[in-house]
Structure formats: C-alpha cells, structure tokens
Design a protein around this motif. Structure first.
Motif, PDB file in Angstrom:
ATOM      1  N   ALA A 291     -36.840 -23.264 -10.468  1.00 52.77           N
ATOM      2  CA  ALA A 291     -36.520 -21.271 -10.702  1.00 52.77           C
ATOM      3  C   ALA A 291     -38.645 -20.934 -11.260  1.00 52.77           C
ATOM      4  CB  ALA A 291     -35.940 -21.442 -11.383  1.00 52.77           C
ATOM      5  N   PRO A 292     -38.876 -19.637 -11.217  1.00 53.21           N
ATOM      6  CA  PRO A 292     -39.748 -19.665 -11.700  1.00 53.21           C
ATOM      7  C   PRO A 292     -40.061 -19.342 -13.098  1.00 53.21           C
ATOM      8  CG  PRO A 292     -39.430 -18.278  -9.450  1.00 53.21           C
ATOM      9  CD  PRO A 292     -37.662 -18.804  -9.963  1.00 53.21           C
ATOM     10  N   GLU A 293     -39.362 -19.101 -13.589  1.00 54.02           N
ATOM     11  CA  GLU A 293     -38.935 -19.140 -15.069  1.00 54.02           C
ATOM     12  C   GLU A 293     -39.155 -20.359 -15.708  1.00 54.02           C
ATOM     13  OE1 GLU A 293     -37.416 -15.323 -13.419  1.00 54.02           O
ATOM     14  OE2 GLU A 293     -36.659 -17.994 -12.519  1.00 54.02           O
ATOM     15  N   GLU A 294     -38.597 -21.201 -14.690  1.00 50.79           N
ATOM     16  CA  GLU A 294     -39.177 -22.821 -15.378  1.00 50.79           C
ATOM     17  C   GLU A 294     -40.301 -23.434 -15.254  1.00 50.79           C
ATOM     18  OE1 GLU A 294     -37.338 -26.425 -17.176  1.00 50.79           O
ATOM     19  OE2 GLU A 294     -37.032 -24.162 -17.441  1.00 50.79           O
ATOM     20  N   MET A 295     -40.941 -23.233 -13.941  1.00 50.67           N
ATOM     21  CA  MET A 295     -41.999 -23.021 -14.043  1.00 50.67           C
ATOM     22  C   MET A 295     -43.235 -22.950 -14.533  1.00 50.67           C
ATOM     23  SD  MET A 295     -42.539 -25.196 -10.581  1.00 50.67           S
ATOM     24  CE  MET A 295     -44.283 -25.108 -10.551  1.00 50.67           C
ATOM     25  N   LEU A 296     -43.126 -21.198 -15.330  1.00 53.28           N
ATOM     26  CA  LEU A 296     -43.994 -21.058 -16.336  1.00 53.28           C
ATOM     27  C   LEU A 296     -43.734 -21.340 -17.592  1.00 53.28           C
ATOM     28  CD1 LEU A 296     -43.733 -16.539 -15.298  1.00 53.28           C
ATOM     29  CD2 LEU A 296     -45.561 -18.394 -15.442  1.00 53.28           C
ATOM     30  N   ARG A 297     -42.055 -21.650 -17.938  1.00 52.31           N
ATOM     31  CA  ARG A 297     -42.071 -22.926 -19.297  1.00 52.31           C
ATOM     32  C   ARG A 297     -42.665 -24.121 -19.397  1.00 52.31           C
ATOM     33  NH1 ARG A 297     -37.884 -24.918 -21.830  1.00 52.31           N
ATOM     34  NH2 ARG A 297     -36.699 -25.195 -20.206  1.00 52.31           N
ATOM     35  N   VAL A 347     -43.964 -12.149 -17.780  1.00 52.94           N
ATOM     36  CA  VAL A 347     -44.535 -11.156 -16.896  1.00 52.94           C
ATOM     37  C   VAL A 347     -43.921 -10.946 -15.314  1.00 52.94           C
ATOM     38  CG1 VAL A 347     -45.761 -13.428 -14.730  1.00 52.94           C
ATOM     39  CG2 VAL A 347     -45.166 -14.240 -17.224  1.00 52.94           C
ATOM     40  N   GLU A 348     -44.371  -9.975 -14.964  1.00 51.91           N
ATOM     41  CA  GLU A 348     -44.154  -9.208 -14.357  1.00 51.91           C
ATOM     42  C   GLU A 348     -44.127  -9.523 -12.386  1.00 51.91           C
ATOM     43  OE1 GLU A 348     -45.779  -5.003 -15.616  1.00 51.91           O
ATOM     44  OE2 GLU A 348     -43.890  -5.451 -16.481  1.00 51.91           O
ATOM     45  N   ASN A 349     -43.700  -9.103 -11.472  1.00 55.13           N
ATOM     46  CA  ASN A 349     -43.696  -9.652 -10.517  1.00 55.13           C
ATOM     47  C   ASN A 349     -43.694 -10.934  -9.883  1.00 55.13           C
ATOM     48  OD1 ASN A 349     -44.740  -6.441  -9.345  1.00 55.13           O
ATOM     49  ND2 ASN A 349     -46.603  -6.774 -10.749  1.00 55.13           N
ATOM     50  N   LEU A 350     -42.897 -10.894 -10.348  1.00 52.50           N
ATOM     51  CA  LEU A 350     -42.169 -12.273 -10.107  1.00 52.50           C
ATOM     52  C   LEU A 350     -41.201 -12.167  -8.978  1.00 52.50           C
ATOM     53  CD1 LEU A 350     -41.991 -14.646 -13.241  1.00 52.50           C
ATOM     54  CD2 LEU A 350     -43.181 -14.929 -11.777  1.00 52.50           C
ATOM     55  N   SER A 351     -41.793 -13.045  -7.455  1.00 52.46           N
ATOM     56  CA  SER A 351     -40.781 -12.728  -6.483  1.00 52.46           C
ATOM     57  C   SER A 351     -39.742 -14.047  -6.704  1.00 52.46           C
ATOM     58  CB  SER A 351     -41.224 -13.437  -5.344  1.00 52.46           C
ATOM     59  OG  SER A 351     -42.234 -14.456  -5.645  1.00 52.46           O
ATOM     60  N   PRO A 352     -38.639 -14.412  -6.488  1.00 47.62           N
ATOM     61  CA  PRO A 352     -37.323 -15.514  -6.012  1.00 47.62           C
ATOM     62  C   PRO A 352     -38.375 -16.684  -5.889  1.00 47.62           C
ATOM     63  CG  PRO A 352     -36.577 -13.548  -5.260  1.00 47.62           C
ATOM     64  CD  PRO A 352     -38.327 -13.124  -5.231  1.00 47.62           C
ATOM     65  N   ASN A 353     -39.478 -17.154  -5.175  1.00 42.19           N
ATOM     66  CA  ASN A 353     -39.831 -18.380  -4.508  1.00 42.19           C
ATOM     67  C   ASN A 353     -40.971 -18.026  -4.991  1.00 42.19           C
ATOM     68  OD1 ASN A 353     -41.170 -15.838  -3.250  1.00 42.19           O
ATOM     69  ND2 ASN A 353     -41.470 -17.445  -0.413  1.00 42.19           N
ATOM     70  N   TRP A 354     -41.805 -17.460  -6.242  1.00 37.60           N
ATOM     71  CA  TRP A 354     -42.947 -18.359  -6.475  1.00 37.60           C
ATOM     72  C   TRP A 354     -43.412 -19.161  -7.851  1.00 37.60           C
ATOM     73  CZ3 TRP A 354     -44.279 -18.542 -11.700  1.00 37.60           C
ATOM     74  CH2 TRP A 354     -46.233 -18.466 -12.072  1.00 37.60           C
ATOM     75  N   PRO A 355     -43.917 -20.500  -7.774  1.00 35.70           N
ATOM     76  CA  PRO A 355     -44.897 -20.072  -6.386  1.00 35.70           C
ATOM     77  C   PRO A 355     -45.691 -20.193  -5.403  1.00 35.70           C
ATOM     78  CG  PRO A 355     -45.014 -21.377  -8.679  1.00 35.70           C
ATOM     79  CD  PRO A 355     -43.567 -21.427  -8.416  1.00 35.70           C
ATOM     80  N   ALA A 356     -43.902 -21.082  -4.784  1.00 36.76           N
ATOM     81  CA  ALA A 356     -44.043 -21.139  -3.907  1.00 36.76           C
ATOM     82  C   ALA A 356     -44.283 -20.944  -2.331  1.00 36.76           C
ATOM     83  CB  ALA A 356     -42.572 -22.061  -3.639  1.00 36.76           C
ATOM     84  N   ALA A 357     -44.961 -19.192  -2.486  1.00 28.22           N
ATOM     85  CA  ALA A 357     -44.617 -18.773  -1.780  1.00 28.22           C
ATOM     86  C   ALA A 357     -46.268 -18.518  -1.188  1.00 28.22           C
ATOM     87  CB  ALA A 357     -44.415 -17.114  -1.604  1.00 28.22           C
TER      88      ALA A 357
END
Length: 357
Positions: A291-297, A347-357
């Motif tokens: 998930a994006p939040e886990e990637m960032l963490r 962090v704003e503008n996180l899409s559900p599939n960020w950063p995989a898109a």
C-alpha cells in the motif's frame, strides 16, 4: 595429544595481518587535513585545530547496512555495501551541520576471506572519499562458529565537527518554509527485509533479470545500488547560509524522519506528484502489493534527503545543488498544525496504486 594452534580453531592471524597490509593504501587514499598516524596503532588520532576548527562541537554516528548484506553475500558483490556503510553514518552527521572528519569500521566474519574483505573495505574507502572523511582504523574479527560460511557483518562509526554556532536544525524553522528533496540512487540501505520478502513472494532471485534500471542488470545488481552520499552538496548549501534544517530519509521514510527536525505545532505538507520515483519502487509496490502508506513508511521512495529553507532562498539553493550533481525537487511547505502538537508529515495526492502507476 597433538599441539593445537589458533588456526586449528578457525582463526588465521596471518590472513588478518595480510588484510591490514592490503588495506593500508586504501586508508591512505582517504587522508585529509587533521589526520594523524596510520593504520596499525591501538587508536586513531585526529587534530581538530589542523582541520580548521576554532570552537568545535563533535557529532558522532554509528550504523550498519542491515539485511542488504544478505543480497551482497548471495550475489558475491561486496564493494557497494562498503559505500552504504559510510553513507548511513555520514549522511546522519551532515544533517546536524557537521562535516564528517573520520570513519572506523567493524568487519566480523566466520572465516576471513582476503578478497571478500578487501572488496568490502575498498567500498568503505570509496565512501570516505565521497564524503571527504578519513578512514582512520577499524576492527576485523574472525569468529568461527558465529557466522555461516561466507557470511559477515558490518558496523560503521563516524565522527564529525561543526562550529558551535553552525549546528542544525536552526531554531527559526517556521510555517511558510519550503521543503526540497534530493533524489535517491535507489532503495539505499533500509527496508531490505521487506525487499527480500517481496523477492520471495514474486518468485524472483538475485540473478533474475531486472525490468527496471540499466539494461542487462540482474535484480541483485539493481537492488545493490549504493546509498547516495549527500555530504559535500549539503555542506556547501549550509556554508552558503541557505539551509535551516535537513533530514536524512532512512528507515521510517518521509513520515518518520522529516518531523525529527521540525518544531512542535508544524506539519510538512508534501505533494506526491512533485517528485519522480526511481522505477524500483513501482516494481516493489506491484510485486509486493504494498500500500502507498506502507511504501512511504518503509522506503525513501526516491527522496534520500530533505532540506528546509526560506522561500526566498529556493532558487539559489536549487542552482547550487544542481551544479553539485543533485536532482532537486520542490516537495512542499511547512504549515501550521495544532498548537503544541508533535510535528508531522502529510503527503497529498497519493493515488491508491502509488507508486506503482
């Protein structure tokens, strides 16, 4: 009874002595003002006055490379992790306004292999040259029974100095300040337990071809890209009096590290579309369904260093950093949060599939 020797017990003193002789030229190649003596003594000396300091504060750091070592051992590529070891320490010094002065390493293994150890320490020397600090000593420990065949562990220790009035962060970090990000060279040296878990889940080995990075690279080669050392560019920015605060983005990512240099009652508001992510992070997110939040963490997600400065200084800082070889992104701003609350990152503008898109 047969007379036993230390070699019979698995420790080869002669190989250890040969390693010291082999790495002396590597250490000499990192000499800088203030260095005293050479390898082989009981301790290392450093002359702060000769290094040009008048009212210095010493700043120290220690770190390792984590389970990235497993990839280095499995691929037989040992020089990059030496650079990583230095980077993890000296990048932590420079964000406090300190110039790294000297470095020591600890190398432990079950059986000392001269070529392997020399490759590791060659990388350490290269990291020291990139950071402008001297490799003044270390410890090599041959410990049979403690490590499996070909395994080893690393730790690094660095000491830097700053003039008393030049320590970071400065006390005037405030809402309205701008956050710049410096591009990362890849995953750097954090999150490799998850990286290795993703490799297993994707049924990929270190010798599998990488669909990202340089053509023809294996996953092992791509993932072992060494941590970028930001010392010289960040010090130049600091000496130009353009820097208020800096954060090395390691384990914990942006949300875990940037708040460490912000005052209470502030929030760093960052735009996820403001920077370009190295393709490795999209690969990890897709193959691990992370998930994006886990990637960032967990990961740096393409930003290895954050810098806080006044809006009026952004253009001059960007020019200086770009000329120094850095890739610079304007990530966002410092904004007011709840009064007295712990500093945070949004962090704003996180899409559900960020950063995989």
């Amino acid at each position: 009874m047969t007379s036993l020797t230390y070699r019979d017990a698995g420790v080869d003193i002669e190989t250890g002595d040969a390693l010291v002789d082999a790495i002396k030229p590597l250490a000499r190649s990192t000499d800088r003002s203030g260095t005293m003596g050479s390898l082989g003594g009981f301790g290392a000396l450093f002359d702060l006055k000769a290094a040009g300091y008048t009212d210095p504060v010493l700043v120290s750091s220690t770190d390792g490379v984590g389970t990235k070592l497993r990839l280095a051992i499995d691929t037989g590529m040992h020089d990059a992790v030496g650079i990583d070891l230095v980077a993890m320490c000296v990048n932590d010094l420079v964000v406090q306004g300190a110039e790294p002065l000297f470095f020591l390493d600890y190398f432990a293994t079950g059986k000392l292999e001269l070529a392997q150890a020399r490759a590791v320490i060659s990388g350490i020397a290269e990291g020291c040259r990139q950071a402008g600090c001297a490799l003044v000593g270390g410890e090599t420990a041959e410990m049979p029974g403690m490590y499996a065949k070909d395994d080893y562990d690393l730790a690094g220790f660095s000491v830097g100095a700053a003039e008393r009035d030049g320590l970071l962060p400065k006390p005037d970090v405030a809402p309205g300040d701008v956050v710049l990000g410096l591009g990362a060279s890849g995953v750097h040296s954090n999150g490799f337990s998850l990286v290795r878990r993703i490799l297993a889940a994707a049924n990929q080995g270190v010798n599998s071809p990488a669909s990202f990075g340089t053509a023809g690279e294996t996953l092992g080669q791509a993932l072992l890209a060494p941590t970028r050392i930001y010392v010289k560019s960040v010090l130049a920015l600091h000496k130009a009096k353009l820097l208020k605060a800096a954060a090395h983005i390691t384990g914990g990512g942006l949300p875990g590290n940037l708040p460490r240099v912000l005052p209470r009652g502030t929030v760093a508001v960052l735009d996820a579309t403001a920077w370009t992510l190295p393709p490795v992070f999209g690969w990890l997110a897709r193959h691990g369904n992370v998930a994006p939040e886990e990637m960032l963490r967990v990961f740096n997600c393409g930003i290895g260093m954050c810098l806080v400065l006044k809006p009026a200084d952004v253009d001059a800082a960007t020019t200086l950093l770009t000329d120094a070889g850095e890739t610079v992104f304007t990530l966002g701003t410092i904004q007011a949060g709840d009064e007295g609350a712990a500093p945070a990152v949004r962090v704003e503008n996180l899409s559900p599939n960020w950063p995989a898109a």
